[in-house]
Design a protein around this motif. Structure first.
Motif, PDB file in Angstrom:
ATOM      1  N   MET A   1      39.200 -26.582   9.998  1.00  0.00           N
ATOM      2  CA  MET A   1      37.776 -26.761  10.014  1.00  0.00           C
ATOM      3  C   MET A   1      37.233 -26.103  11.286  1.00  0.00           C
ATOM      4  O   MET A   1      37.870 -26.117  12.330  1.00  0.00           O
ATOM      5  N   LEU A   2      36.046 -25.534  11.157  1.00  0.00           N
ATOM      6  CA  LEU A   2      35.391 -24.900  12.296  1.00  0.00           C
ATOM      7  C   LEU A   2      34.143 -25.693  12.664  1.00  0.00           C
ATOM      8  O   LEU A   2      33.341 -26.020  11.791  1.00  0.00           O
ATOM      9  N   GLU A   3      34.005 -26.002  13.939  1.00  0.00           N
ATOM     10  CA  GLU A   3      32.796 -26.646  14.451  1.00  0.00           C
ATOM     11  C   GLU A   3      32.105 -25.655  15.365  1.00  0.00           C
ATOM     12  O   GLU A   3      32.765 -24.939  16.121  1.00  0.00           O
ATOM     13  N   ARG A   4      30.775 -25.603  15.304  1.00  0.00           N
ATOM     14  CA  ARG A   4      30.011 -24.639  16.109  1.00  0.00           C
ATOM     15  C   ARG A   4      28.983 -25.351  16.978  1.00  0.00           C
ATOM     16  O   ARG A   4      28.351 -26.301  16.532  1.00  0.00           O
ATOM     17  N   LYS A   5      28.828 -24.836  18.185  1.00  0.00           N
ATOM     18  CA  LYS A   5      27.768 -25.311  19.063  1.00  0.00           C
ATOM     19  C   LYS A   5      27.110 -24.090  19.684  1.00  0.00           C
ATOM     20  O   LYS A   5      27.760 -23.345  20.427  1.00  0.00           O
ATOM     21  N   GLN A   6      25.849 -23.863  19.357  1.00  0.00           N
ATOM     22  CA  GLN A   6      25.117 -22.726  19.913  1.00  0.00           C
ATOM     23  C   GLN A   6      24.744 -23.010  21.363  1.00  0.00           C
ATOM     24  O   GLN A   6      24.242 -24.087  21.675  1.00  0.00           O
ATOM     25  N   ARG A   7      24.985 -22.069  22.199  1.00  0.00           N
ATOM     26  CA  ARG A   7      24.601 -22.114  23.607  1.00  0.00           C
ATOM     27  C   ARG A   7      23.596 -20.992  23.829  1.00  0.00           C
ATOM     28  O   ARG A   7      23.344 -20.180  22.940  1.00  0.00           O
TER      29      ARG A   7
END
Length: 91
Positions: A1-7
């Protein structure tokens, strides 16, 4: 699974696997770490999954795979797509 957090200037991608499947140590390897199996090993989290976070440039695509003990290579079924035999993640 891939989790993303935009910075502001990057996207943090967290690569997540179950705690015991496959057994033993696992690393994420890809074009973002010159396919170095020692660069990004997954570590056990409090929820008993294994994960590692990699900061990647905005609006980019990267090929990757997982490497487990015994030279076992495998892909991420939740990947954004495929680049030949590799998984693909887009930021």
């Amino acid at each position: 699974m891939l989790e993303r957090k935009q910075r502001k200037n990057r996207t943090d991608i967290t690569f997540v696997l179950p705690a015991d499947s496959p057994p033993g140590p696992v690393s994420v390897v890809g074009d973002f770490n010159d396919w170095d199996p020692h660069a990004h090993p997954l570590h056990v989290r409090e929820d008993h999954t294994r994960a590692v976070t990699v900061a990647l440039p905005l609006e980019s695509s990267h090929s990757f795979r997982y490497l487990a003990a015994g030279d076992y290579w495998f892909n991420d079924e939740s990947a954004d797509g495929w680049a030949g035999a590799n998984s693909l993640v887009n930021t």
